[in-house]
Design a protein around this motif. Structure first.
Motif, PDB file in Angstrom:
ATOM      1  N   GLU A  25      30.745  63.988 -15.374  1.00  0.00           N
ATOM      2  CA  GLU A  25      29.477  63.275 -15.468  1.00  0.00           C
ATOM      3  C   GLU A  25      29.770  61.811 -15.801  1.00  0.00           C
ATOM      4  O   GLU A  25      30.847  61.492 -16.310  1.00  0.00           O
ATOM      5  N   VAL A  26      28.809  60.925 -15.533  1.00  0.00           N
ATOM      6  CA  VAL A  26      28.973  59.499 -15.834  1.00  0.00           C
ATOM      7  C   VAL A  26      28.054  59.096 -16.986  1.00  0.00           C
ATOM      8  O   VAL A  26      26.972  59.647 -17.168  1.00  0.00           O
ATOM      9  N   LEU A  27      28.529  58.115 -17.751  1.00  0.00           N
ATOM     10  CA  LEU A  27      27.820  57.625 -18.928  1.00  0.00           C
ATOM     11  C   LEU A  27      26.881  56.490 -18.534  1.00  0.00           C
ATOM     12  O   LEU A  27      27.293  55.529 -17.890  1.00  0.00           O
ATOM     13  N   LEU A  28      25.618  56.619 -18.932  1.00  0.00           N
ATOM     14  CA  LEU A  28      24.631  55.563 -18.722  1.00  0.00           C
ATOM     15  C   LEU A  28      24.014  55.174 -20.055  1.00  0.00           C
ATOM     16  O   LEU A  28      23.945  55.991 -20.977  1.00  0.00           O
ATOM     17  N   VAL A  29      23.560  53.920 -20.140  1.00  0.00           N
ATOM     18  CA  VAL A  29      22.840  53.437 -21.318  1.00  0.00           C
ATOM     19  C   VAL A  29      21.485  52.893 -20.866  1.00  0.00           C
ATOM     20  O   VAL A  29      21.367  52.298 -19.795  1.00  0.00           O
ATOM     21  N   LYS A  30      20.470  53.106 -21.703  1.00  0.00           N
ATOM     22  CA  LYS A  30      19.132  52.587 -21.408  1.00  0.00           C
ATOM     23  C   LYS A  30      18.929  51.311 -22.219  1.00  0.00           C
ATOM     24  O   LYS A  30      18.673  51.351 -23.415  1.00  0.00           O
ATOM     25  N   THR A  31      19.079  50.168 -21.529  1.00  0.00           N
ATOM     26  CA  THR A  31      18.967  48.880 -22.205  1.00  0.00           C
ATOM     27  C   THR A  31      17.501  48.545 -22.463  1.00  0.00           C
ATOM     28  O   THR A  31      16.603  49.117 -21.842  1.00  0.00           O
ATOM     29  N   HIS A  32      17.288  47.598 -23.358  1.00  0.00           N
ATOM     30  CA  HIS A  32      15.923  47.205 -23.714  1.00  0.00           C
ATOM     31  C   HIS A  32      15.251  46.380 -22.620  1.00  0.00           C
ATOM     32  O   HIS A  32      14.033  46.366 -22.525  1.00  0.00           O
ATOM     33  N   ASN A  33      16.055  45.713 -21.761  1.00  0.00           N
ATOM     34  CA  ASN A  33      15.431  44.836 -20.757  1.00  0.00           C
ATOM     35  C   ASN A  33      15.765  45.176 -19.311  1.00  0.00           C
ATOM     36  O   ASN A  33      15.069  44.733 -18.415  1.00  0.00           O
ATOM     37  N   ALA A  34      16.819  45.959 -19.038  1.00  0.00           N
ATOM     38  CA  ALA A  34      17.201  46.231 -17.644  1.00  0.00           C
ATOM     39  C   ALA A  34      17.141  47.711 -17.288  1.00  0.00           C
ATOM     40  O   ALA A  34      17.544  48.098 -16.204  1.00  0.00           O
ATOM     41  N   GLY A  35      16.662  48.539 -18.194  1.00  0.00           N
ATOM     42  CA  GLY A  35      16.621  49.971 -17.912  1.00  0.00           C
ATOM     43  C   GLY A  35      18.010  50.584 -17.977  1.00  0.00           C
ATOM     44  O   GLY A  35      18.894  50.087 -18.688  1.00  0.00           O
ATOM     45  N   TRP A  36      18.226  51.641 -17.217  1.00  0.00           N
ATOM     46  CA  TRP A  36      19.492  52.378 -17.234  1.00  0.00           C
ATOM     47  C   TRP A  36      20.568  51.631 -16.456  1.00  0.00           C
ATOM     48  O   TRP A  36      20.347  51.214 -15.321  1.00  0.00           O
TER      49      TRP A  36
END
Length: 165
Positions: A25-36
């Motif tokens: 699986e790949v790691l994603l982050v949900k940023t405050h201004n650009a989404g995932w």
């Protein structure tokens, strides 16, 4: 020495990683201004890009990684208004690496509200920013030769060049 009007160019260098866990699986982050997005950030003064990728991913997600090969090099060549006394934001060069998770549990940070692993095939269901979509597609299409892209993101996304290198 004669002043010819030439100015020493300034560029921002950034590094990011597609972090793969044992389940592929790949790691994603949900940023405050650009989404995932996939995690990464700017290289600090005196830091090399591999150390920057490791640091940024640890800071953003709590995941310790091993940095592998580069799959994408991209340039955001748009001109953007600056801040904090800087008149204009310079060209940004991004180096995207394939990384392996060595340990840690995904967690949020000051820069994102959530981080998690998702199936490789489902990541594009989360990512919305056009530049991040193109860079993730470069990962999915990677066959051993990195891709180079040039784009601008403002006022709207425009992919100006994409080629294998």
């Amino acid at each position: 020495m004669e002043n010819t009007g030439w100015v020493m160019p300034t560029h921002i260098i950034a590094g990011a990683g597609i972090v793969i866990n044992k389940k592929e699986e790949v790691l994603l982050v949900k940023t405050h201004n650009a989404g995932w997005v996939f995690p990464g950030g700017q290289v600090e003064v005196g830091e090399n890009v591999i150390d920057a990728v490791k640091r940024e991913i640890m800071e953003e997600t709590g995941i310790d990684i091993e940095v592998g090969e580069v799959f994408c090099i991209s340039s955001n060549t748009g001109k953007y208004p600056g801040y904090h006394g800087v008149k204009e934001i310079p060209t940004k060069i991004m180096l995207d690496f394939i990384c392996r998770a060595k340990g840690g549990t995904p967690r949020p940070s000051d820069e994102n509200s959530e981080s998690k692993y998702v199936a490789k095939a489902k990541a594009l269901d989360f990512i919305q920013a056009p530049a991040i979509i193109e860079r993730y597609k470069a990962y999915l299409e990677y066959t051993g030769r990195p891709v180079y892209m040039e784009y601008i993101t403002n006022p709207s996304f425009e992919l100006k060049l994409k080629r294998l290198i």
